[in-house]
Write an enzyme that holds these catalytic residues in place. Sequence first.
Site, PDB file in Angstrom:
ATOM      1  CB  CYS A 187      38.403  48.918  35.773  1.00 47.75           C
ATOM      2  SG  CYS A 187      39.511  48.005  34.702  1.00 47.75           S
ATOM      3  NE  ARG A 224      40.058  42.356  39.392  1.00 50.22           N
ATOM      4  CZ  ARG A 224      39.996  43.524  40.011  1.00 50.22           C
ATOM      5  NH1 ARG A 224      38.948  43.836  40.740  1.00 50.22           N
ATOM      6  NH2 ARG A 224      40.984  44.398  39.896  1.00 50.22           N
ATOM      7  NE  ARG A 278      48.175  43.452  40.725  1.00 51.13           N
ATOM      8  CZ  ARG A 278      47.099  43.314  39.970  1.00 51.13           C
ATOM      9  NH1 ARG A 278      47.193  43.336  38.650  1.00 51.13           N
ATOM     10  NH2 ARG A 278      45.919  43.184  40.488  1.00 51.13           N
ATOM     11  CD  GLU A 293      45.325  44.380  32.260  1.00 51.11           C
ATOM     12  OE1 GLU A 293      45.267  44.551  33.481  1.00 51.11           O
ATOM     13  OE2 GLU A 293      44.769  43.432  31.680  1.00 51.11           O
ATOM     14  NE  ARG A 333      39.696  41.028  33.975  1.00 47.00           N
ATOM     15  CZ  ARG A 333      40.527  41.407  34.952  1.00 47.00           C
ATOM     16  NH1 ARG A 333      41.236  42.526  34.816  1.00 47.00           N
ATOM     17  NH2 ARG A 333      40.635  40.712  36.054  1.00 47.00           N
ATOM     18  CG  ASN A 385      44.947  47.320  40.007  1.00 50.80           C
ATOM     19  OD1 ASN A 385      44.944  48.496  40.368  1.00 50.80           O
ATOM     20  ND2 ASN A 385      43.908  46.534  40.177  1.00 50.80           N
TER      21      ASN A 385
END
Length: 571
Positions: free
Chosen positions: A502, A296, A465, A431, A332, A454
């Site tokens: 992930c 990240r 979330r 995602e 990423r 997520n």
Amino acid sequence: MTVSEVLKGIGIVAGTAIGKIKVLSEDLSRHLHHYSVEAPVREVEKFLVALNQATEQVEKIIENANKHGEDKQAGIMEAHLAMLGDPMLKEAVLQKIKDSMSAPQAVLEVTQEYAAEFAAIDDQYLLERSADVLDIGRRIAKILLDVRGVELGSEPIILFARDIEPSVLTDISSEVVTGLILEHGSTTSHAVIIAKAKGIITVVGVPGSLKLLDGIQVALDGTSGEVVLSPDKAELGLYLARIREERERYVRDLANASLPAVTVDGKRVQLAVNISTPQDMEQALMFGCDGVGLYRTEFLFMGRNNFPTEEEQFQAYREVAEKCGENLCVIRTLDIGGDKPLSYLDIDQESNPFLGWRAIRISLERTDLFVTQLKAILRAGVYGNVALMLPMVISSGEIRRAKECLGQAMSELEHEDKDFARSVPLGIMVETPAAAVIAPHLAKECDFFSIGTNDLVQYTLAVDRGNQKVRKLYNYFHPAVLRLIDGVISAAHDQGIWAGMCGEMAGDPLAAILLVGMGIDELSMNATAMPKVRELIRGIDVLLAKDLLQQVLSLDDGVEIREYLVKALKN
Ligand code: PEP
Ligand code: MG
């Protein structure tokens, strides 16, 4: 069975801790009452000296954090340092002192006003920054009032506070403070981030101010979120046995770290790690990982006042690539926005930041930033096996535009005569429900998928979330989510590319069994989650996992599915 009174909160850092409560008092009023106010000129002088001392304290903490590779702590304290140097804040305090207020009172009032302004804006990030500004106010006031820090003995204790100032935790070792209980606090607050990094067992959302008093013994369960008050002998025995088990398990986990995650019938699953900083690699390598599945990079951009240069980024990416050795290192690109704003990037106030200007959307508009990051990643590719991953994709067009930027990055590097990797695999995070549904199209544009549950869960179920109120609805075993994941993996394989995951779901052994049944190729998770997932994979059989998946897919309720899996795994 527990007979003592139990308070229930939300477990944030898993594990067991036993200790006496130490209440962190927030009340400076007693000290203010005894403070003797002098003439405004003297109060100004005292304030300026205290401001200097506070700055020195923070600088020391940063130096110490850097020395120990505690990047996150250092980043947070850098933000405090910036606030301490804020001329407007200083001017506001001086004005109040000139209006005859005492120096500590003036500091506390000004910082409380700032904090209230932050808190009034409906924004999780600013809410957490309001804790930071209160923190520096209290630091200066404590110097003026001559109030010393938390007195910790050598006995392990469990801290209880309404909320905690991140800087208090920065100075604390997990050997002395084994547990942390907060009345407030969210999973993304800075204090919680530090507690996680230090391995302090943490439970938040505990309404315990009337019960958790100084000196009371408690047993803390960082998984279930339970706080047992004054446990009796039998209960203590149970918790102590758990702590012993956790220690033994830790030693066993380290011993098994080099075993590959292979099912009984020979299917190898890559077990990769999620990291936020190069320092996270230390723990990852200890627990044995097959590379990095999610780096990240936005954390490199946070806790500072300006964008990291290409060179700074290159050094960080290179370090991780080198530490991965032969293994893949998936970097990423910037996933800023949503709950991760950047103070120095002009993002307008948005009423729905998670549906707004974030991640790839920013990169494709601010191509100057994007190309700089791509250049740093390509250069790091010379030192390892690097792959690039794009966050929040919803269309093939975005991938194509990202490839154009990649082309630009390469030609600039060529021009500048810098070494770089010419063929770096390009993947995307799946995602968003949009990406999951059109996965067969997206698969034609890239080299791999990594499923980010997520976000996928929050967008599919319309459940924020980060919102504790709807936490119970946030469930990755919801059949809608499972079906999307199954479809994404099949779409990847039909196109001949690999599919990994992930999101946090990847680190849950209950989920891992279903994912193996779906044919997942890679699972990427926090380092501490790897041992349990590794053990599970080494004990199952793909046929059995497929069978279980079929049974689960016939159920129509996420809670039921979880219960079904728990039972199946027990058997
Ligand atoms: C995800 O969304 O699952 C993910 C891994 O990305 P992040 O948690 O950084 O949004
Ligand atoms: Mg995400």
